[in-house]
Design a protein around this motif. Structure first.
Motif, PDB file in Angstrom:
ATOM      1  N   UNK A 110       0.836  -1.202   0.000  1.00  0.00           N
ATOM      2  CA  UNK A 110       0.000   0.000   0.000  1.00  0.00           C
ATOM      3  C   UNK A 110       0.870   1.250   0.000  1.00  0.00           C
ATOM      4  N   UNK A 111       0.241   2.408  -0.065  1.00  0.00           N
ATOM      5  CA  UNK A 111       0.932   3.676  -0.268  1.00  0.00           C
ATOM      6  C   UNK A 111       1.843   4.061   0.888  1.00  0.00           C
ATOM      7  N   UNK A 112       1.676   3.467   2.064  1.00  0.00           N
ATOM      8  CA  UNK A 112       2.497   3.847   3.211  1.00  0.00           C
ATOM      9  C   UNK A 112       3.968   3.467   3.027  1.00  0.00           C
ATOM     10  N   UNK A 113       4.254   2.583   2.090  1.00  0.00           N
ATOM     11  CA  UNK A 113       5.639   2.142   1.862  1.00  0.00           C
ATOM     12  C   UNK A 113       6.288   2.829   0.665  1.00  0.00           C
ATOM     13  N   UNK A 114       5.614   3.807   0.052  1.00  0.00           N
ATOM     14  CA  UNK A 114       6.144   4.476  -1.128  1.00  0.00           C
ATOM     15  C   UNK A 114       7.208   5.488  -0.723  1.00  0.00           C
ATOM     16  N   UNK A 115       8.358   5.419  -1.407  1.00  0.00           N
ATOM     17  CA  UNK A 115       9.476   6.319  -1.167  1.00  0.00           C
ATOM     18  C   UNK A 115      10.001   6.862  -2.492  1.00  0.00           C
ATOM     19  N   UNK A 116      10.664   8.024  -2.486  1.00  0.00           N
ATOM     20  CA  UNK A 116      11.365   8.473  -3.692  1.00  0.00           C
ATOM     21  C   UNK A 116      12.457   7.476  -4.060  1.00  0.00           C
ATOM     22  N   UNK A 117      12.745   7.356  -5.335  1.00  0.00           N
ATOM     23  CA  UNK A 117      13.717   6.371  -5.790  1.00  0.00           C
ATOM     24  C   UNK A 117      15.074   6.546  -5.111  1.00  0.00           C
ATOM     25  N   UNK A 139       6.518  -5.679 -10.108  1.00  0.00           N
ATOM     26  CA  UNK A 139       5.823  -4.455 -10.499  1.00  0.00           C
ATOM     27  C   UNK A 139       4.346  -4.581 -10.171  1.00  0.00           C
ATOM     28  N   UNK A 140       3.811  -3.546  -9.521  1.00  0.00           N
ATOM     29  CA  UNK A 140       2.390  -3.499  -9.176  1.00  0.00           C
ATOM     30  C   UNK A 140       1.748  -2.292  -9.849  1.00  0.00           C
ATOM     31  N   UNK A 141       0.433  -2.345  -9.940  1.00  0.00           N
ATOM     32  CA  UNK A 141      -0.338  -1.263 -10.560  1.00  0.00           C
ATOM     33  C   UNK A 141      -1.292  -0.671  -9.530  1.00  0.00           C
ATOM     34  N   UNK A 142      -1.460   0.649  -9.562  1.00  0.00           N
ATOM     35  CA  UNK A 142      -2.552   1.302  -8.858  1.00  0.00           C
ATOM     36  C   UNK A 142      -2.412   1.450  -7.359  1.00  0.00           C
ATOM     37  N   UNK A 143      -1.204   1.322  -6.808  1.00  0.00           N
ATOM     38  CA  UNK A 143      -1.049   1.470  -5.360  1.00  0.00           C
ATOM     39  C   UNK A 143      -1.498   2.854  -4.915  1.00  0.00           C
ATOM     40  N   UNK A 144      -1.188   3.833  -5.726  1.00  0.00           N
ATOM     41  CA  UNK A 144      -1.655   5.201  -5.482  1.00  0.00           C
ATOM     42  C   UNK A 144      -2.073   5.802  -6.808  1.00  0.00           C
ATOM     43  N   UNK A 145      -3.100   6.620  -6.812  1.00  0.00           N
ATOM     44  CA  UNK A 145      -3.583   7.220  -8.045  1.00  0.00           C
ATOM     45  C   UNK A 145      -2.612   8.269  -8.567  1.00  0.00           C
ATOM     46  N   UNK A 146      -2.509   8.340  -9.889  1.00  0.00           N
ATOM     47  CA  UNK A 146      -1.776   9.412 -10.545  1.00  0.00           C
ATOM     48  C   UNK A 146      -2.780  10.483 -10.950  1.00  0.00           C
ATOM     49  N   UNK A 147      -2.678  11.669 -10.350  1.00  0.00           N
ATOM     50  CA  UNK A 147      -3.631  12.744 -10.627  1.00  0.00           C
ATOM     51  C   UNK A 147      -3.496  13.261 -12.054  1.00  0.00           C
ATOM     52  N   UNK A 163      11.295  -6.672   5.237  1.00  0.00           N
ATOM     53  CA  UNK A 163      11.197  -5.282   4.810  1.00  0.00           C
ATOM     54  C   UNK A 163      10.581  -5.181   3.410  1.00  0.00           C
ATOM     55  N   UNK A 164       9.935  -4.060   3.170  1.00  0.00           N
ATOM     56  CA  UNK A 164       9.299  -3.793   1.883  1.00  0.00           C
ATOM     57  C   UNK A 164       9.464  -2.316   1.556  1.00  0.00           C
ATOM     58  N   UNK A 165       9.833  -2.014   0.317  1.00  0.00           N
ATOM     59  CA  UNK A 165       9.976  -0.641  -0.144  1.00  0.00           C
ATOM     60  C   UNK A 165       9.349  -0.523  -1.525  1.00  0.00           C
ATOM     61  N   UNK A 166       8.700   0.599  -1.774  1.00  0.00           N
ATOM     62  CA  UNK A 166       7.987   0.815  -3.035  1.00  0.00           C
ATOM     63  C   UNK A 166       8.374   2.176  -3.595  1.00  0.00           C
TER      64      UNK A 166
END
Length: 391
Positions: free
Chosen positions: A39-46, A292-300, A323-326
């Motif tokens: 989910x979106x809580x694990x999203x980080x900048x590259x 690769x996953x799709x749609x974890x967070x919407x692209x406005x 651990x998990x990083x996105x």
């Protein structure tokens, strides 16, 4: 790789990417199979994910007809970098040293003896290069002369998107389903004995329209994945077991929606961006799993006519540490990565690295990219991104 089918101008190039579905039973899951919440809580900048990074420009000789700008390619990294164009009008194979300087090029595209009519994968083992034609046939060539060695017939399969070497006499492959029913798509093949053992993993309805199956090498065994699967499987010494399961939380596809067909499913599940799912791409390097996953967070800024705006995400998982990083994926579903020695490698075409600059995708590493671009002999040539993840 993905087969892209057009439904209409509205659906655009992604086509039937979501026509398949999987029940929430998480087939094969056991109490001991670790589950990861995507989910979106694990999203980080590259630039916050990587611990090492390098940009390797593939430098073609000046004043030659070598064309490296195909949007779909194959990459293998050993003591050299091997890059192959998958654009049908070309299908050339090129070797570079590890700094990206061109060494040799080969091309035996054709339907004649010792020629390959299509290129759907490359494997390099002991100075021999295997080319998968996608038709259940491998062609083996010696390196560096690229002399033809033999043809290997894997069997009568409709289409073979992925091939992985187990031993000189044994191959693990995936096959495309012949209809919309769920089918067993992974097979261990012994070409010499003309025998195949089918593994007990069922595909999804319409899985041939998305991704019938991909395989990632581990030191011990193989990882198996396919589109919308909630389970990543491991194959080792003839045995298949669940490796991890994926949980997309409140963005998981509702079971009732699996009955939708065609455009209705695409509109509701894909174009709404309300759902998240596993696309089927997979790679593995020194304990780090990449999918690769799709749609974890919407692209406005989502534009259904532009694949680059589809919300694809690279997911990195360490099963041992939990651990998990996105991070947002720079590349789309058309290109997979290569891994070796703890590193992941991805080919960035000019449109990819230009978009990365526009987005500030590489953050504190952008100057390294700019230095690499300056080394290109042609700005349309690709750059290989090399990195590892800091788990």
């Amino acid at each position: 790789m993905f087969k892209i089918r057009y439904y209409s101008a509205v659906i655009g190039i992604i086509g039937m990417i979501l026509v398949q579905c999987q029940t929430k039973e998480k087939e094969g899951e056991t109490d001991k199979t670790p589950s990861f919440l995507i989910d979106r809580t694990s999203i980080l900048p590259f630039d916050e994910l990587v611990s090492e990074i390098e940009f390797i420009p593939l430098v073609a000789p000046k004043d030659t007809l070598i064309n490296l700008s195909c949007n779909v390619s194959e990459l293998v990294v050993h003591d050299k970098i091997y890059y192959a164009s998958r654009c049908f009008q070309d299908l050339s194979i090129h070797s570079f040293d590890l700094e990206g300087n061109h060494l040799q090029s080969w091309n035996r595209k054709g339907d004649g003896p010792e020629e390959y009519p299509a290129l759907h994968g490359m494997i390099i083992e002991n100075d021999e290069l295997y080319i998968s034609t996608g038709r259940g046939v491998l062609l083996k060539y010696g390196l560096p002369e690229f002399d033809f060695r033999k043809e290997i017939k894997l069997g009568e399969f409709n289409f073979v998107p992925t091939v992985s070497l187990i031993s000189p006499e044994s191959w693990l492959i995936s096959s495309e389903p012949t209809n919309k029913a769920r089918e067993k798509i992974f097979h261990v093949v012994d070409p010499k004995a003309k025998a195949a053992k089918t593994l007990p993993i069922l595909s999804l309805p319409y899985s041939g329209e998305l991704n019938p199956g991909m395989i990632a090498d581990m030191k011990e065994g193989k990882l198996l994945n396919f589109g919308l699967s909630d389970t990543i499987y491991r194959y080792q010494e003839g045995i298949v077991k669940p490796y991890i399961t994926l949980d997309f939380g409140d963005k998981s596809i509702v079971t009732d929606d699996f009955e939708l067909e065609g455009e209705a499913f695409v509109e509701k599940i894909l174009l709404s961006q309300d759902y998240a799912f596993n696309t089927g791409l997979i790679d593995f390097s020194e304990g780090s799993l990449k999918l690769m996953a799709y749609g974890i967070e919407k692209n406005l800024l989502f534009d259904k006519g532009s694949l680059s705006t589809f919300p694809f995400y690279d997911v990195f998982i360490s099963r041992s540490s939990g651990e998990l990083k996105i991070t947002k994926a720079l590349l789309s579903v058309r290109n997979n990565s290569y891994s070796t020695g703890g590193y992941f490698y991805q080919v960035m075409q000019q449109s990819d690295w230009q978009r990365a600059l526009d987005l500030g995708y590489f953050g504190k590493y952008e100057e390294l990219l700019l230095n690499s671009i300056e080394k290109l002999s042609d700005e349309e040539d690709p750059i290989v991104l090399k990195f590892n993840i800091g788990f």
